[in-house]
Each structure stands twice: as C-alpha cells, then as structure tokens.
Write a protein that holds these residues in place. Structure first.
Motif, PDB file in Angstrom:
ATOM      1  N   GLU A 222       0.702  -1.193  -0.062  1.00  0.00           N
ATOM      2  CA  GLU A 222       0.113  -0.068   0.073  1.00  0.00           C
ATOM      3  C   GLU A 222       0.836   1.128  -0.224  1.00  0.00           C
ATOM      4  OE1 GLU A 222      -4.125   1.730   2.405  1.00  0.00           O
ATOM      5  OE2 GLU A 222      -2.802   0.124   3.015  1.00  0.00           O
ATOM      6  N   THR A 223       1.853   1.157   0.743  1.00  0.00           N
ATOM      7  CA  THR A 223       2.613   2.339   0.700  1.00  0.00           C
ATOM      8  C   THR A 223       3.493   2.607  -0.535  1.00  0.00           C
ATOM      9  OG1 THR A 223       3.484   2.118   3.007  1.00  0.00           O
ATOM     10  CG2 THR A 223       5.102   3.277   1.782  1.00  0.00           C
ATOM     11  N   LYS A 224       3.843   1.370  -1.362  1.00  0.00           N
ATOM     12  CA  LYS A 224       4.527   1.396  -2.867  1.00  0.00           C
ATOM     13  C   LYS A 224       3.364   2.138  -3.645  1.00  0.00           C
ATOM     14  CE  LYS A 224       7.579  -2.415  -1.977  1.00  0.00           C
ATOM     15  NZ  LYS A 224       8.023  -3.848  -2.260  1.00  0.00           N
ATOM     16  N   GLU A 225       2.257   1.684  -3.576  1.00  0.00           N
ATOM     17  CA  GLU A 225       1.202   2.170  -4.342  1.00  0.00           C
ATOM     18  C   GLU A 225       0.991   3.833  -4.078  1.00  0.00           C
ATOM     19  OE1 GLU A 225      -1.869   2.934  -7.121  1.00  0.00           O
ATOM     20  OE2 GLU A 225      -0.418   1.066  -6.872  1.00  0.00           O
ATOM     21  N   ALA A 226       1.010   4.257  -2.871  1.00  0.00           N
ATOM     22  CA  ALA A 226       0.728   5.446  -2.433  1.00  0.00           C
ATOM     23  C   ALA A 226       1.971   6.293  -2.851  1.00  0.00           C
ATOM     24  CB  ALA A 226       0.953   5.630  -0.856  1.00  0.00           C
ATOM     25  N   VAL A 227       3.402   6.000  -2.998  1.00  0.00           N
ATOM     26  CA  VAL A 227       4.487   6.708  -3.489  1.00  0.00           C
ATOM     27  C   VAL A 227       4.307   6.699  -5.043  1.00  0.00           C
ATOM     28  CG1 VAL A 227       6.921   6.594  -4.104  1.00  0.00           C
ATOM     29  CG2 VAL A 227       5.942   6.254  -1.516  1.00  0.00           C
ATOM     30  N   LYS A 228       3.830   5.538  -5.639  1.00  0.00           N
ATOM     31  CA  LYS A 228       3.537   5.495  -7.057  1.00  0.00           C
ATOM     32  C   LYS A 228       2.593   6.581  -7.515  1.00  0.00           C
ATOM     33  CE  LYS A 228       1.781   2.445 -10.816  1.00  0.00           C
ATOM     34  NZ  LYS A 228       0.677   3.254 -10.970  1.00  0.00           N
ATOM     35  N   GLN A 229       1.387   6.722  -6.912  1.00  0.00           N
ATOM     36  CA  GLN A 229       0.275   7.799  -7.158  1.00  0.00           C
ATOM     37  C   GLN A 229       1.109   9.111  -6.959  1.00  0.00           C
ATOM     38  OE1 GLN A 229      -3.467   7.155  -6.142  1.00  0.00           O
ATOM     39  NE2 GLN A 229      -3.379   4.918  -6.066  1.00  0.00           N
ATOM     40  N   ALA A 230       1.637   9.328  -6.111  1.00  0.00           N
ATOM     41  CA  ALA A 230       2.579  10.816  -5.633  1.00  0.00           C
ATOM     42  C   ALA A 230       3.255  11.235  -6.731  1.00  0.00           C
ATOM     43  CB  ALA A 230       2.922  10.654  -4.242  1.00  0.00           C
ATOM     44  N   LEU A 231       4.077  10.070  -7.029  1.00  0.00           N
ATOM     45  CA  LEU A 231       5.052  10.552  -8.194  1.00  0.00           C
ATOM     46  C   LEU A 231       4.427  10.688  -9.581  1.00  0.00           C
ATOM     47  CD1 LEU A 231       8.044   8.111  -7.233  1.00  0.00           C
ATOM     48  CD2 LEU A 231       7.652  10.415  -6.726  1.00  0.00           C
ATOM     49  N   GLU A 232       3.263  10.162  -9.822  1.00  0.00           N
ATOM     50  CA  GLU A 232       2.202  10.223 -10.885  1.00  0.00           C
ATOM     51  C   GLU A 232       1.728  11.590 -11.036  1.00  0.00           C
ATOM     52  OE1 GLU A 232       0.281   6.584 -11.330  1.00  0.00           O
ATOM     53  OE2 GLU A 232       1.893   5.462 -12.237  1.00  0.00           O
ATOM     54  N   GLY A 233       1.507  12.402 -10.125  1.00  0.00           N
ATOM     55  CA  GLY A 233       0.929  13.510  -9.908  1.00  0.00           C
ATOM     56  C   GLY A 233      -0.394  13.486  -8.924  1.00  0.00           C
ATOM     57  N   VAL A 234      -0.744  12.684  -8.332  1.00  0.00           N
ATOM     58  CA  VAL A 234      -1.864  12.568  -7.225  1.00  0.00           C
ATOM     59  C   VAL A 234      -1.279  13.662  -6.060  1.00  0.00           C
ATOM     60  CG1 VAL A 234      -3.463  11.216  -5.891  1.00  0.00           C
ATOM     61  CG2 VAL A 234      -2.720  10.390  -7.887  1.00  0.00           C
ATOM     62  N   ASP A 235      -2.113  14.466  -5.748  1.00  0.00           N
ATOM     63  CA  ASP A 235      -1.693  15.467  -4.515  1.00  0.00           C
ATOM     64  C   ASP A 235      -3.025  16.010  -3.924  1.00  0.00           C
ATOM     65  OD1 ASP A 235      -0.517  17.285  -3.173  1.00  0.00           O
ATOM     66  OD2 ASP A 235       0.647  18.569  -4.821  1.00  0.00           O
TER      67      ASP A 235
END
Length: 281
Positions: A222-235
């Motif tokens: 879940e943490t890896k998914e969160a970081v992935k989304q943050a790097l893809e622009g989810v803010d």
C-alpha cells in the motif's frame, strides 16, 4: 568382239551416271551444312541478345545495362535509405530516360527528357524545432520533483512507511506529497534524500530520522502504491510543507507550529501546515 564393245559402252554410261549422282549428293550435303551453320549462328546471336537485357529509366549508363548472369548486391537498412537519397534526382533537375522503369530497351526507341518533380527536402527548420522541444522537455524533467534516483525512491518509501504506515492510502500519499513539495520549495534541498535526512539547528525534520525507525520499517504494498501515485501527480496536500501528530509531538514543537505556520487541514492522525506566505501564493 561385238559383245565386248557393248559391254564397254554400257560400263561408260554407268560410270557417267554414278559421277552425276555423286555431284548431286555433294551439292545437297553442302547446302545442308550451310543451313546448319546459319541456324547455329543465328541461335547464338539470339541467345546472346536475350541474355544481355538492357533496362531503362536509369540516370547513368553503368546502371542501365546488366547481364542476367551477374549478381548485384543491393544495400539494405540505413545504407539502402542513403543509397536511395543519393540516387534521387535533385529538385528541378532534368534527366534522360528511355522508356519507363524496367522496360526492355527497343532499338530506335526515342529518348525523352523528364524534369524531376521532387520537392527539395529541407528539414533544418523542423529539426531545429524538434531539438528545441526535446531540450525543453529535458530541462523540465530535470527540474521536476518526480525525477529521482533509486536512492531517493527507496528513502521516500521508507519515510512514508515510518510516518504513515498505519494510515489509509490517502494519508500515505499526503506524506509523500509533503516530501515532494519540499523538494520543489527553494528553502529545502532539491532531492528527496536530502529533504528526508535534513537537520536544521541540529534537529531532524522528521521523527523517524531522530529515533531511527526509518531503518527498521519494511514498505508495504500500500505504501508503494501511495508513492507511485504521488510521483504520477496525485496530490491532496494543498501545498503543505509540514505535518505533525499532536498526540505524539513535543510541546515546544506544537507551539512552534501554531506560532509560525498556517494550518491547512487534518487527515487521519496528522495535521498539515505551510508557511503563511506560501499559503497566500
């Protein structure tokens, strides 16, 4: 005596007949041989003519003539492209053509002049535009917080897990957002590792750095998914540069937050803050 003369005369006639027949046979034999020689010669010429075919629509004599018994190597790949470009008539040039491409040349066929209708290719302007666009993208990417090294990525996973390992997906994304906001903000370092491990006046900016928890956690899926989304622009951060868990923070830290920062919102156990001037911007 009479029989002898008759016999002699008869023999003379037989001899004369044999000589006449012999001459006739000789004439026939010579005629047949002559016809044979003519037929063989003509066949050789025809065979030679068929063997050496001439093809038209070539710009030079050397490329117009070829023999079927000669193996011609054709360039392929980039060499083929270059060869084709070099063989293409320049724009507006005039070339002599005999017939059309791949036609057998007929003796006496008229030669016609063909003016190339090819448009001169000028790629300098478009190429310059492409290079400039690419350079702009590279500069933009290099200044983007999303471009990071493996070390930055691993440290980002560790701090998100250590700070928000018990939070939902949005709570983890928010912590990653704060790290990336700091990377872009002039007051902080320009890479994730230095932001995470930064000390100001001897004080670590994140509690997992101070107590060593950052090295003890193992990032979850879940943490890896969160970081992935943050790097893809989810803010979800609204530009937050700080967060604090009041229930676990020192009193002087809470006082500093309340005095110097502007509170934005709360999610889960964390309250998110930024500088007042940053909030106005």
């Amino acid at each position: 005596m009479r029989k002898t003369r008759l016999t002699g005369t008869h023999n003379d006639k037989d001899k004369s007949g044999r000589e006449h027949n012999s001459s006739f046979h000789s004439f026939v034999s010579l005629s047949v041989c002559a016809l044979t020689v003519i037929a063989v010669t003509g066949g050789c010429k025809l065979a030679g003519a068929e063997k050496h075919k001439v093809y038209a629509a070539s710009e030079n004599e050397s490329s117009s003539l070829y023999s079927e018994d000669v193996d011609y190597g054709l360039p392929s790949g980039i060499a083929g492209v270059v060869s084709g470009v070099n063989a293409t008539p320049a724009a507006g040039s005039t070339v002599n053509r005999i017939g059309i491409s791949c036609d057998d040349v007929i003796v006496g066929q008229r030669v016609r002049k063909v003016t190339s209708s090819a448009v001169e290719m000028n790629v300098s302007e478009s190429m310059a535009t492409t290079v400039d666009t690419f350079d702009a993208k590279v500069v933009s990417a290099s200044s983007s917080a999303k471009l990071m090294s493996d070390e930055d990525y691993e440290n980002l996973l560790q701090i998100v897990e250590a700070e928000a390992g018990t939070e939902d997906l949005k709570g983890r994304i928010l912590v990653a957002n704060v790290i990336m906001n700091r990377v872009k903000y002039p007051e902080f370092p320009d890479n994730a590792t230095d932001v995470i491990w930064q000390y100001i006046d001897g004080v670590a900016q994140f509690s997992p750095i101070a107590d060593g928890r950052i090295s003890e956690v193992v990032p979850s899926d879940e943490t890896k998914e969160a970081v992935k989304q943050a790097l893809e622009g989810v803010d979800y951060s609204d530009g937050a540069l700080f967060f604090i868990q009041r229930s676990a923070a020192a009193k002087n830290n809470i006082q500093w937050f309340d005095k110097n920062l502007k509170k934005l919102f709360k999610h889960g156990v964390h309250e998110f803050y930024t500088y007042p001037e940053a909030a106005q911007q």
